[in-house]
Design a protein around this motif. Structure first.
Motif, PDB file in Angstrom:
ATOM      1  N   TYR A 233      20.761  -9.720  -0.746  1.00  0.00           N
ATOM      2  CA  TYR A 233      20.569 -11.047  -1.188  1.00  0.00           C
ATOM      3  C   TYR A 233      20.254 -11.189  -2.389  1.00  0.00           C
ATOM      4  O   TYR A 233      19.038 -10.962  -3.019  1.00  0.00           O
ATOM      5  CB  TYR A 233      19.677 -11.995  -0.011  1.00  0.00           C
ATOM      6  CG  TYR A 233      20.429 -11.931   1.360  1.00  0.00           C
ATOM      7  CD1 TYR A 233      21.216 -13.170   1.809  1.00  0.00           C
ATOM      8  CD2 TYR A 233      20.392 -10.978   2.248  1.00  0.00           C
ATOM      9  CE1 TYR A 233      21.915 -13.070   2.799  1.00  0.00           C
ATOM     10  CE2 TYR A 233      21.047 -10.789   3.337  1.00  0.00           C
ATOM     11  CZ  TYR A 233      21.949 -11.971   3.736  1.00  0.00           C
ATOM     12  OH  TYR A 233      22.585 -11.969   4.748  1.00  0.00           O
TER      13      TYR A 233
ATOM     14  N   LEU B  16      35.668 -16.188   3.939  1.00  0.00           N
ATOM     15  CA  LEU B  16      34.349 -15.463   4.231  1.00  0.00           C
ATOM     16  C   LEU B  16      34.622 -13.941   3.736  1.00  0.00           C
ATOM     17  O   LEU B  16      33.559 -13.236   3.168  1.00  0.00           O
ATOM     18  CB  LEU B  16      33.824 -15.313   5.692  1.00  0.00           C
ATOM     19  CG  LEU B  16      33.002 -16.730   6.098  1.00  0.00           C
ATOM     20  CD1 LEU B  16      32.322 -16.498   7.334  1.00  0.00           C
ATOM     21  CD2 LEU B  16      32.162 -17.145   4.912  1.00  0.00           C
ATOM     22  N   ARG B  17      35.714 -13.107   3.972  1.00  0.00           N
ATOM     23  CA  ARG B  17      35.850 -12.000   3.588  1.00  0.00           C
ATOM     24  C   ARG B  17      35.864 -11.621   2.076  1.00  0.00           C
ATOM     25  O   ARG B  17      35.199 -10.847   1.503  1.00  0.00           O
ATOM     26  CB  ARG B  17      37.327 -11.443   4.180  1.00  0.00           C
ATOM     27  CG  ARG B  17      37.215  -9.895   4.436  1.00  0.00           C
ATOM     28  CD  ARG B  17      38.422  -9.455   4.888  1.00  0.00           C
ATOM     29  NE  ARG B  17      38.904  -7.935   4.180  1.00  0.00           N
ATOM     30  CZ  ARG B  17      38.182  -7.182   4.291  1.00  0.00           C
ATOM     31  NH1 ARG B  17      37.273  -6.844   5.109  1.00  0.00           N
ATOM     32  NH2 ARG B  17      38.536  -5.861   3.609  1.00  0.00           N
TER      33      ARG B  17
ATOM     34  N   ARG C 113      34.397 -13.933   0.079  1.00  0.00           N
ATOM     35  CA  ARG C 113      32.891 -14.225  -0.519  1.00  0.00           C
ATOM     36  C   ARG C 113      31.956 -12.915  -0.014  1.00  0.00           C
ATOM     37  O   ARG C 113      31.042 -12.817  -0.798  1.00  0.00           O
ATOM     38  CB  ARG C 113      32.518 -15.418   0.253  1.00  0.00           C
ATOM     39  CG  ARG C 113      32.996 -16.574  -0.143  1.00  0.00           C
ATOM     40  CD  ARG C 113      32.354 -17.989   0.534  1.00  0.00           C
ATOM     41  NE  ARG C 113      32.843 -19.166   0.697  1.00  0.00           N
ATOM     42  CZ  ARG C 113      33.018 -20.020  -0.170  1.00  0.00           C
ATOM     43  NH1 ARG C 113      32.437 -20.146  -1.290  1.00  0.00           N
ATOM     44  NH2 ARG C 113      33.807 -20.992   0.074  1.00  0.00           N
ATOM     45  N   HIS C 114      32.354 -12.005   0.744  1.00  0.00           N
ATOM     46  CA  HIS C 114      31.608 -10.837   1.049  1.00  0.00           C
ATOM     47  C   HIS C 114      31.750  -9.705   0.036  1.00  0.00           C
ATOM     48  O   HIS C 114      31.285  -8.672   0.118  1.00  0.00           O
ATOM     49  CB  HIS C 114      31.414 -10.592   2.376  1.00  0.00           C
ATOM     50  CG  HIS C 114      30.664 -11.685   3.249  1.00  0.00           C
ATOM     51  ND1 HIS C 114      31.277 -12.651   3.626  1.00  0.00           N
ATOM     52  CD2 HIS C 114      29.545 -11.342   3.568  1.00  0.00           C
ATOM     53  CE1 HIS C 114      30.238 -13.464   4.330  1.00  0.00           C
ATOM     54  NE2 HIS C 114      29.159 -12.597   4.556  1.00  0.00           N
TER      55      HIS C 114
ATOM     56  N   PHE D 224      29.399  -7.604  -2.272  1.00  0.00           N
ATOM     57  CA  PHE D 224      28.430  -6.834  -1.383  1.00  0.00           C
ATOM     58  C   PHE D 224      29.009  -5.681  -0.524  1.00  0.00           C
ATOM     59  O   PHE D 224      30.089  -5.997  -0.122  1.00  0.00           O
ATOM     60  CB  PHE D 224      27.718  -7.658  -0.368  1.00  0.00           C
ATOM     61  CG  PHE D 224      27.338  -9.073  -1.038  1.00  0.00           C
ATOM     62  CD1 PHE D 224      26.108  -9.007  -1.931  1.00  0.00           C
ATOM     63  CD2 PHE D 224      27.788 -10.365  -0.699  1.00  0.00           C
ATOM     64  CE1 PHE D 224      25.664 -10.339  -2.280  1.00  0.00           C
ATOM     65  CE2 PHE D 224      27.597 -11.460  -1.036  1.00  0.00           C
ATOM     66  CZ  PHE D 224      26.483 -11.416  -1.833  1.00  0.00           C
TER      67      PHE D 224
ATOM     68  N   ILE E  38      29.694  -3.739   2.164  1.00  0.00           N
ATOM     69  CA  ILE E  38      29.457  -3.851   3.733  1.00  0.00           C
ATOM     70  C   ILE E  38      30.056  -2.725   4.391  1.00  0.00           C
ATOM     71  O   ILE E  38      31.244  -2.696   4.700  1.00  0.00           O
ATOM     72  CB  ILE E  38      29.859  -5.160   4.263  1.00  0.00           C
ATOM     73  CG1 ILE E  38      29.064  -6.147   3.565  1.00  0.00           C
ATOM     74  CG2 ILE E  38      29.490  -5.151   5.778  1.00  0.00           C
ATOM     75  CD1 ILE E  38      29.350  -7.705   3.852  1.00  0.00           C
TER      76      ILE E  38
ATOM     77  N   GLU F 125      25.375  -1.518   7.037  1.00  0.00           N
ATOM     78  CA  GLU F 125      25.215  -2.939   6.827  1.00  0.00           C
ATOM     79  C   GLU F 125      25.443  -3.665   7.912  1.00  0.00           C
ATOM     80  O   GLU F 125      24.712  -4.827   8.448  1.00  0.00           O
ATOM     81  CB  GLU F 125      25.855  -3.405   5.566  1.00  0.00           C
ATOM     82  CG  GLU F 125      25.202  -2.691   4.302  1.00  0.00           C
ATOM     83  CD  GLU F 125      25.693  -1.368   3.930  1.00  0.00           C
ATOM     84  OE1 GLU F 125      26.516  -0.854   4.667  1.00  0.00           O
ATOM     85  OE2 GLU F 125      24.873  -0.766   3.008  1.00  0.00           O
ATOM     86  N   ARG F 126      26.507  -3.263   8.335  1.00  0.00           N
ATOM     87  CA  ARG F 126      27.040  -4.133   9.619  1.00  0.00           C
ATOM     88  C   ARG F 126      26.157  -4.088  10.781  1.00  0.00           C
ATOM     89  O   ARG F 126      25.680  -5.171  11.567  1.00  0.00           O
ATOM     90  CB  ARG F 126      28.508  -3.791  10.288  1.00  0.00           C
ATOM     91  CG  ARG F 126      28.876  -4.274  11.301  1.00  0.00           C
ATOM     92  CD  ARG F 126      29.977  -3.386  12.115  1.00  0.00           C
ATOM     93  NE  ARG F 126      29.467  -2.069  12.337  1.00  0.00           N
ATOM     94  CZ  ARG F 126      30.250  -0.915  12.558  1.00  0.00           C
ATOM     95  NH1 ARG F 126      31.389  -0.995  12.558  1.00  0.00           N
ATOM     96  NH2 ARG F 126      29.399   0.235  12.809  1.00  0.00           N
TER      97      ARG F 126
ATOM     98  N   TRP G 104      23.035  -6.174  10.132  1.00  0.00           N
ATOM     99  CA  TRP G 104      23.168  -7.655  10.473  1.00  0.00           C
ATOM    100  C   TRP G 104      23.492  -7.846  11.792  1.00  0.00           C
ATOM    101  O   TRP G 104      22.736  -8.846  12.432  1.00  0.00           O
ATOM    102  CB  TRP G 104      24.697  -7.821   9.735  1.00  0.00           C
ATOM    103  CG  TRP G 104      25.043  -9.163   9.449  1.00  0.00           C
ATOM    104  CD1 TRP G 104      24.580 -10.252   8.245  1.00  0.00           C
ATOM    105  CD2 TRP G 104      25.504 -10.234  10.626  1.00  0.00           C
ATOM    106  NE1 TRP G 104      25.215 -11.523   8.579  1.00  0.00           N
ATOM    107  CE2 TRP G 104      25.638 -11.521   9.923  1.00  0.00           C
ATOM    108  CE3 TRP G 104      26.051 -10.131  11.874  1.00  0.00           C
ATOM    109  CZ2 TRP G 104      26.049 -12.610  10.576  1.00  0.00           C
ATOM    110  CZ3 TRP G 104      26.682 -11.169  12.165  1.00  0.00           C
ATOM    111  CH2 TRP G 104      26.699 -12.520  11.957  1.00  0.00           C
TER     112      TRP G 104
ATOM    113  N   MET H 176      34.189  -8.156   8.211  1.00  0.00           N
ATOM    114  CA  MET H 176      33.602  -8.314   6.920  1.00  0.00           C
ATOM    115  C   MET H 176      33.494  -7.201   6.321  1.00  0.00           C
ATOM    116  O   MET H 176      32.989  -6.997   5.233  1.00  0.00           O
ATOM    117  CB  MET H 176      32.325  -8.836   7.230  1.00  0.00           C
ATOM    118  CG  MET H 176      32.342 -10.110   6.183  1.00  0.00           C
ATOM    119  SD  MET H 176      33.426 -11.402   6.334  1.00  0.00           S
ATOM    120  CE  MET H 176      32.622 -12.513   7.779  1.00  0.00           C
TER     121      MET H 176
ATOM    122  N   ASN I  44      33.826  -3.824   4.163  1.00  0.00           N
ATOM    123  CA  ASN I  44      34.709  -3.409   2.803  1.00  0.00           C
ATOM    124  C   ASN I  44      34.376  -2.201   2.463  1.00  0.00           C
ATOM    125  O   ASN I  44      34.885  -1.857   1.296  1.00  0.00           O
ATOM    126  CB  ASN I  44      34.689  -4.730   2.065  1.00  0.00           C
ATOM    127  CG  ASN I  44      33.017  -4.810   1.492  1.00  0.00           C
ATOM    128  OD1 ASN I  44      32.409  -3.837   1.550  1.00  0.00           O
ATOM    129  ND2 ASN I  44      32.957  -5.979   1.185  1.00  0.00           N
TER     130      ASN I  44
END
Ligand code: HEM
Length: 127
Positions: A38, A73-74, A76-77, A80, A82, A86-87, A90, A122, A124
């Motif tokens: 973050y 959203l995809r 915007r991520h 980062f 992911i 990370e998944r 989360w 999300m 990537n």
């Protein structure tokens, strides 16, 4: 995925989403994988964005889009990385938040199915 417009009200509206997302960020703050991702020191603004998004998705107020535009959203991520780690981090935080929210089984399962699917979509990175 389209969801019934009344889910938001059925689970108790704003206080329920507030509870879930604030509990989620309590876990994020303690998570060694997620916390460093973050960009802001203060997690409050990120918490508000996730809460507004989920409220809108489930049929509540459309404040998210008024403030942020189309979710995308995809995209915007993308800044980062992911991957599976990370998944899973989360979803671990979210699982606690959802389990403690006091929803009936049907609503909890519906929300959880969506969150698992959304977290997967999300990703990537393969690592
Ligand atoms: C933003 C991480 C999945 C919804 C962010 C941010 C990070 C992040 C680091 C930036 C914080 C901010 O400034 O808002 C992750 C990770 C995920 C994940 C590691 C693991 C799969 C999801 C999922 C959803 C979601 C599944 C929705 C169901 C959002 C929203 C924002 C956001 C709404 C703010 C977007 C905006 O700028 O308006 N996420 N996220 N995220 N995330 Fe995620």
């Amino acid at each position: 995925v389209s969801e019934p417009q009344n889910f938001y009200d059925e689970v108790g509206g704003a206080p329920t989403f507030e509870k879930i997302v604030s509990r989620f960020y309590e876990e994020v703050a303690k998570d060694d994988v997620l916390r460093p991702m973050y960009p802001e020191e203060d997690l409050g603004p990120a918490e508000a964005r996730l809460r507004m998004f989920l409220e809108q998705y489930w049929g509540g107020p459309r404040t998210y889009s008024e403030l942020r535009g189309h979710p995308r959203l995809r995209m915007r991520h993308m800044p980062f990385k992911i991957g599976p780690v990370e998944r899973d981090a989360w979803l671990r935080c979210m699982r606690i938040a959802v389990d403690e929210a006091g929803l009936d089984d049907a609503h909890r399962d519906q929300l959880w199915q969506y969150l698992q699917y959304a977290a997967m979509s999300m990703m990537n990175s393969d690592f």
